[in-house]
Enzyme design. Structure first.
Site, mmCIF file in Angstrom:
data_model
loop_
_atom_site.group_PDB
_atom_site.id
_atom_site.type_symbol
_atom_site.label_atom_id
_atom_site.label_comp_id
_atom_site.label_asym_id
_atom_site.label_seq_id
_atom_site.Cartn_x
_atom_site.Cartn_y
_atom_site.Cartn_z
ATOM 1 N N GLY A 48 21.022 6.377 3.677
ATOM 2 C CA GLY A 48 19.944 5.866 3.614
ATOM 3 C C GLY A 48 19.255 5.746 2.054
ATOM 4 N N LEU A 64 -3.246 -2.639 1.367
ATOM 5 C CA LEU A 64 -2.591 -3.677 1.397
ATOM 6 C C LEU A 64 -1.152 -3.417 1.755
ATOM 7 C CD1 LEU A 64 -3.946 -6.404 -1.532
ATOM 8 C CD2 LEU A 64 -4.776 -5.798 0.988
ATOM 9 N N VAL A 121 -13.754 13.699 -5.391
ATOM 10 C CA VAL A 121 -14.314 12.705 -5.825
ATOM 11 C C VAL A 121 -15.736 12.623 -6.109
ATOM 12 C CG1 VAL A 121 -14.928 10.344 -5.274
ATOM 13 C CG2 VAL A 121 -12.335 11.053 -4.895
ATOM 14 N N SER A 146 1.855 3.645 4.910
ATOM 15 C CA SER A 146 1.389 4.294 6.024
ATOM 16 C C SER A 146 1.308 5.840 5.670
ATOM 17 C CB SER A 146 2.623 4.321 7.134
ATOM 18 O OG SER A 146 3.874 4.712 6.667
ATOM 19 N N LYS A 188 11.070 -0.468 -14.587
ATOM 20 C CA LYS A 188 10.312 0.473 -15.085
ATOM 21 C C LYS A 188 10.641 0.897 -16.436
ATOM 22 C CE LYS A 188 11.309 2.420 -10.260
ATOM 23 N NZ LYS A 188 12.394 2.857 -9.585
ATOM 24 N N VAL A 231 5.349 3.359 2.214
ATOM 25 C CA VAL A 231 4.236 4.049 1.290
ATOM 26 C C VAL A 231 2.820 3.773 1.923
ATOM 27 C CG1 VAL A 231 3.161 3.620 -0.857
ATOM 28 C CG2 VAL A 231 5.850 3.484 -0.732
#
Lengths: 437, 437
Positions: free
Chosen positions: A191, A13, A37, A20, A209, A18
């Protein structure tokens, strides 16, 4: 349960900086992910706001959709990666994914800090995993060490530089002598800061956080509203210079502490504010936009975790690490250890937080002023560690560094000072952290 | 499978500095461990060599035994903690424990580096866990982050300060200008070095840890015998001074690298040796006996993990973290991800390791010497980055810093130099790590 060899189907979602990178890594690391996995990891959909937006990555044909609700409701999705951010629609989508039997990996610090318990309960009820390593300090593995590596130890304090923007600004002020405004401007040009820098410079991001770190470190529910928060907009070039004189540097710290109370019970103190720390402290050498989390525990002693705290690719690394864990859990038909709030400790109000203070006071330069100022500190129970007096024409500056005292004691002292005839101004109050009392 | 609420029964092998702290923490943290595991953790036996030895901790009545074999053979033991160290009897006891159905947590780096695969296979065959976070860098959570947090990323390099004794000695040499002998003596007086310091100062301890780190980072079996090893006994005060002149500091590094080979395949290079690193590198600020592991990966970038690398209590913290994980796994009836050696990459011989070099050469001080020396480097394909010449009476010293070259190229260059008439001595060769090429 996904059986051995059966692909793990992943929906993502959000496809910003992030998302991409998550999509890119899923493709580039496909062979390694399969080996680690024990089954292929298959991207089955990417929900975006606009199909025609410019993206850093080419999403395979047919996978893009604007129907996020529809994507998380698909009954073949094993794992949903939420990297939209913000409260809604992220919360509804995560809850919907869990209800539909998918596990969730998210980087959403704001949502976790505001409403984590709702998500944890939904995950527990659904018997699914909810992992969120990427929500704190980007790529730095800090949540897993707190949950697992230190699970047999007792964490007593966490000091974190968890916001790269403010660390960049304070580092710039320290290295160049610039004021806050100039340093912010430079951060924006490069930036490192957004056009509206409020969430960073006012400490909202760090406070979210801090809530997550404190919850995990102390096995207690801490939300963003429990966190005392001060940003760095009031930090002046003079404060930074004072810190240097003391052999310190100014950092915006997320501070989570376990405090023994008079009755023997332990309570939790969580706060975010600028503070001076000694230049010899490991956190002092965290430069530019890097993050680091310093952990003190009963048995392990002092640990530090350092790395990039933001950025698409580092954050995606943390997301993928969680994805592999969730995938392994699914293969085994289990879920990882969920929220651990068994200790259920009280969260102290800011007035009861204890630390040391650096207080700069402009006073009349006449005999007896030092004594009256010292008396004001003593009356409120704040013990003075050092005091330095600097004469300047007809007035003078006193710089007081205190021993540990509560925030309430310090505030009462400052109010008292402000009412004294011989005090012109309490020009700066800054906390001093990271040293032995 | 231990059911929910049924105690997890733990046997500890060894009650020295680590074992006694494990016993202490099991007792002191009992309530927290129960909450975190979901069942009580019960100590059922502690195997020691002598019942009447002095100990840091009081072991509860009736739990001490000299019969380690008998303890691991008990059919009610769920988990064996091995903190004896060394190859035998540790190996036999671990294998016996696994065969008898117990999981194992160990801090035994030497055994894992020498014969890890035998242990991993035994654990896999028995369907039991084998965890060993404490084997590398004491309390610092580094193996779990490599195995799990970075499981979706591609680690390309690990640089570790993984031996506290040598870091203490080199730090002392750096801060005081002392020679190796004096710094070692001070380390011994302060308890940072053993009476026979060979395992530390010759790099054996660091090499074992490098093998373990490389195995996990690159999903490839690397044993201690694959690791090129050089200690710090030849590091001189002059080397440390040269490093300072270059803006560097000398550290004993465990270096694990992924190297792309000419055919496009990737191979692994693992070595332990003293090296110069820039003072601006995060590893440079690791002082005294602290450890740190610096990890570079494709997506996360640069991470560092810092903390105490040894000591009973910190090592016990890591053991307990593993214990909680194993206990949770047992409750769920699963085992954690075992050895991951699927990538099965080739381990390169030292001759193919690539790095930069700092070479000090005593030469005759006459015209043309620099040209001949430079020609020798060029002939063997070692490109010079900087050269500095210092005249000293009738001879001179050349200090050459090279670009990246293989170890074989460098060695051929040094042999060539040693045979030249104008070269009196190649007085020092040191590798330069941790900077951009």
């Amino acid at each position: 349960m996904t059986e051995s060899g059966k692909p793990l189907k992943v929906a993502v979602l959000g496809c910003g900086s992030v998302g991409s990178q998550v999509v890119r890594l899923l493709e580039e690391q496909a062979a390694d992910l399969t080996a680690r996995v024990g089954a292929p990891v298959e991207l089955v959909g990417v929900a975006v706001r606009r199909l025609d937006a410019a993206r850093e990555v080419e999403v395979p044909e047919g996978l893009l959709t604007t129907d996020a609700e529809g994507l998380v409701a698909r009954d073949d999705v094993d794992l949903v990666v939420e990297v939209i951010g913000g409260i809604e629609p992220a919360r509804s989508l995560i809850l919907s994914a869990l209800e539909n039997g998918a596990s969730v990996v998210t980087a959403n610090k704001a949502l976790l800090a505001e409403d984590g318990p709702t998500l944890f309960e939904a995950a527990a009820k659904a018997g699914r995993d909810l992992y969120y390593e990427a929500a704190v300090a980007g790529a730095i593995p800090i949540l897993r060490p707190l949950r697992e590596s230190l699970a047999g130890d007792k964490v007593t304090r966490v000091l974190g530089i968890v916001n790269g923007t403010t660390n960049f600004i304070l580092d710039k002020m320290d290295s160049s002598g610039a004021g806050f405004g100039d340093a912010l401007e430079e951060a924006q040009e490069l930036g490192y800061a957004e056009a509206d820098p409020t969430a960073d410079v006012e400490g909202f991001d760090a406070a979210a956080k801090a809530a997550i770190l404190a919850s995990l470190a102390f096995h207690t529910r801490v939300t963003a509203s429990d966190v005392h928060r001060e940003g760095i907009t009031e930090v002046s070039a003079a404060d930074v210079a004072s810190a240097t004189e003391m052999g310190c540097v100014v950092k915006l710290l997320a501070i989570c502490e376990l405090r023994e109370q008079p009755g023997g019970e332990e309570a939790v103190s969580v706060r975010v504010h600028p503070a001076m720390i000694p230049r010899t402290h490991p956190l002092a050498s965290v430069r530019e936009a890097y993050n680091a989390v310093f952990v003190e525990s009963e048995a392990a002693g002092q640990l530090m975790f350092y790395g990039p705290g933001a950025g698409g690719s580092p954050t995606a690394s943390a997301v993928l690490g969680d994805l592999v864990t969730v995938a392994r859990n699914r293969r085994e038909g289990v879920t990882g250890a969920g929220e651990s709030a068994y200790a259920d400790r009280a969260v102290l109000p800011m007035g009861e937080a204890r630390t040391r203070y650096h207080v700069a006071i402009d006073v009349d330069d006449r005999a007896g002023v030092l004594a009256t100022v010292a008396t004001a500190f003593a009356e409120h129970g704040v013990s003075i560690r050092t005091v330095r007096q600097e004469g300047r024409d007809d007035d003078a500056q006193l710089v007081v560094v205190s021993h540990e005292a509560t925030d309430a004691q310090l505030r009462a002292t400052v109010e008292h000072l402000q009412q004294m005839d011989s005090v012109r101004e309490v020009s700066s109050v800054m906390r001093v952290e990271g040293g032995a009392e």
